[in-house]
Write an enzyme that holds these catalytic residues in place. Sequence first.
Site, PDB file in Angstrom:
ATOM      1  N   VAL A  53       0.815  -1.215   0.000  1.00 32.17           N
ATOM      2  CA  VAL A  53       0.000   0.000   0.000  1.00 32.17           C
ATOM      3  C   VAL A  53       0.848   1.263   0.000  1.00 32.17           C
ATOM      4  O   VAL A  53       0.356   2.350  -0.281  1.00 32.17           O
ATOM      5  CB  VAL A  53      -0.953   0.022   1.209  1.00 32.17           C
ATOM      6  CG1 VAL A  53      -2.005  -1.061   1.076  1.00 32.17           C
ATOM      7  CG2 VAL A  53      -0.177  -0.132   2.517  1.00 32.17           C
ATOM      8  N   GLU A  55       3.081   3.349  -1.817  1.00 34.21           N
ATOM      9  CA  GLU A  55       3.444   3.438  -3.234  1.00 34.21           C
ATOM     10  C   GLU A  55       4.895   3.834  -3.469  1.00 34.21           C
ATOM     11  O   GLU A  55       5.566   3.270  -4.340  1.00 34.21           O
ATOM     12  CB  GLU A  55       2.507   4.420  -3.936  1.00 34.21           C
ATOM     13  CG  GLU A  55       1.068   3.916  -4.027  1.00 34.21           C
ATOM     14  CD  GLU A  55       0.184   4.852  -4.816  1.00 34.21           C
ATOM     15  OE1 GLU A  55       0.318   4.887  -6.057  1.00 34.21           O
ATOM     16  OE2 GLU A  55      -0.633   5.550  -4.192  1.00 34.21           O
ATOM     17  N   ASN A 138       4.125 -12.167  11.632  1.00 34.81           N
ATOM     18  CA  ASN A 138       3.922 -12.678  12.988  1.00 34.81           C
ATOM     19  C   ASN A 138       2.729 -12.016  13.676  1.00 34.81           C
ATOM     20  O   ASN A 138       2.410 -10.875  13.392  1.00 34.81           O
ATOM     21  CB  ASN A 138       5.188 -12.442  13.825  1.00 34.81           C
ATOM     22  CG  ASN A 138       6.264 -13.453  13.502  1.00 34.81           C
ATOM     23  OD1 ASN A 138       5.986 -14.635  13.376  1.00 34.81           O
ATOM     24  ND2 ASN A 138       7.493 -12.986  13.355  1.00 34.81           N
ATOM     25  N   ARG A 168      18.692 -23.020  12.372  1.00 37.90           N
ATOM     26  CA  ARG A 168      19.410 -22.417  13.508  1.00 37.90           C
ATOM     27  C   ARG A 168      19.944 -23.494  14.441  1.00 37.90           C
ATOM     28  O   ARG A 168      21.089 -23.442  14.887  1.00 37.90           O
ATOM     29  CB  ARG A 168      18.465 -21.505  14.296  1.00 37.90           C
ATOM     30  CG  ARG A 168      18.117 -20.191  13.629  1.00 37.90           C
ATOM     31  CD  ARG A 168      17.153 -19.428  14.507  1.00 37.90           C
ATOM     32  NE  ARG A 168      16.788 -18.135  13.926  1.00 37.90           N
ATOM     33  CZ  ARG A 168      15.785 -17.400  14.362  1.00 37.90           C
ATOM     34  NH1 ARG A 168      15.041 -17.828  15.367  1.00 37.90           N
ATOM     35  NH2 ARG A 168      15.518 -16.232  13.805  1.00 37.90           N
ATOM     36  N   HIS A 192       5.365 -21.203  16.986  1.00 32.03           N
ATOM     37  CA  HIS A 192       6.542 -20.418  16.622  1.00 32.03           C
ATOM     38  C   HIS A 192       6.967 -19.541  17.795  1.00 32.03           C
ATOM     39  O   HIS A 192       6.162 -18.853  18.404  1.00 32.03           O
ATOM     40  CB  HIS A 192       6.204 -19.548  15.410  1.00 32.03           C
ATOM     41  CG  HIS A 192       7.319 -18.659  14.968  1.00 32.03           C
ATOM     42  ND1 HIS A 192       7.276 -17.300  15.101  1.00 32.03           N
ATOM     43  CD2 HIS A 192       8.512 -18.943  14.400  1.00 32.03           C
ATOM     44  CE1 HIS A 192       8.383 -16.769  14.630  1.00 32.03           C
ATOM     45  NE2 HIS A 192       9.152 -17.747  14.191  1.00 32.03           N
ATOM     46  N   THR A 247      14.714  -9.267  11.725  1.00 33.69           N
ATOM     47  CA  THR A 247      15.404 -10.464  11.230  1.00 33.69           C
ATOM     48  C   THR A 247      14.930 -10.710   9.803  1.00 33.69           C
ATOM     49  O   THR A 247      13.731 -10.778   9.557  1.00 33.69           O
ATOM     50  CB  THR A 247      15.080 -11.699  12.088  1.00 33.69           C
ATOM     51  OG1 THR A 247      13.678 -11.974  12.002  1.00 33.69           O
ATOM     52  CG2 THR A 247      15.440 -11.463  13.540  1.00 33.69           C
TER      53      THR A 247
END
Length: 346
Positions: A53, A55, A138, A168, A192, A247
């Site tokens: 959104v 631009e 998230n 990881r 998560h 991250t």
Amino acid sequence: MTTLKEKLIAPVEQDTTAPNNKITVVGVGQVGMADAISILRKSLADELSLVDVLEDKLKVETMNLQHGSLFPQTSKIAADKDYSVMADSEIVVITAGVHQQDGERHLNLVQRNVHVFRFIIPQIMKYSPNCTIIAVSNPVDILTCVPWELNVPKHQVIGSGCNLYPARSHYHMAEKLGIHSSSCHRWILGKHNDSSVEMWSGVNVAWVSLQELNPEMGTDNDSENWEEVYKMVVESTYEIIKLKGYTIWATGLSVADLIESMLKNLSRIHPVSTMMKGIYGIENEVFLSLPCILNAWGLTSVINQKLKDDEVAQLKKSVDTLWDIRKDLKDCDVRTLYCRSLKTIM
């Protein structure tokens, strides 16, 4: 008057072929662009489209990619705030959402980002009804549930979930053992981040169970402190956000890995977020990470992994936590909330 192009190129037949592997990334913030770069570097897309959104941000990020289009093997890179640009996409990656702040836990993001997803999903399904959606924003487990709530078939809905965690974990495990990370095998499942579940019973090297060699592995009584490896896996996100603000690179590589399994029909197994109801005696409709087979049809199967009673109990605890949140989510004017959130979009 004949143009230069007409003088140079003599057409044999008009090309009306649609791209076979079109990928769309919704949200061109740090995470979205890391995903886009990772997709381009692996030459996964015939066409890459970007939607946002904002631009000016969308324009400059698209220009940046287009100016480097000589190098990746992607024939077209397009962008627009209008979702029609993503028509006929095979894969749609959603990274848009309210930005996670330093020290902010995932569950604090729930209400705001659910409303953002409720705005985005109908736009996606209007233009690419057969696509597979990968939710990356998230809190990913809650957000992965939103497309399913809006009647997207569950095999077309994937949350990136815990897919990054084995990478990881393998890195830290390999450092501790002095071997290459590809020779390490372990699974982290469930929710998560904060309450994910380390499957210590399955940790192995060359099919040698490390818990059989060290029965205290993963407990407070472990003199070698293997539990610290799991803590580094989970807490590194917060450390990186504290030091850098976000991250992105490992996340981008992880998402590209998921896409590769589907577009190349590899039927590889990944720990991604999927519907848990009916598995391990779970009755609530929540999404958590389990070992899943990904191929050209999306998420086609879940591996029935044998878990110990305490591991199942931890999974059920995660389910209860997410269900308590999900059942209390409120409806609102999603367009209004989405617009209010523009300054903090990822």
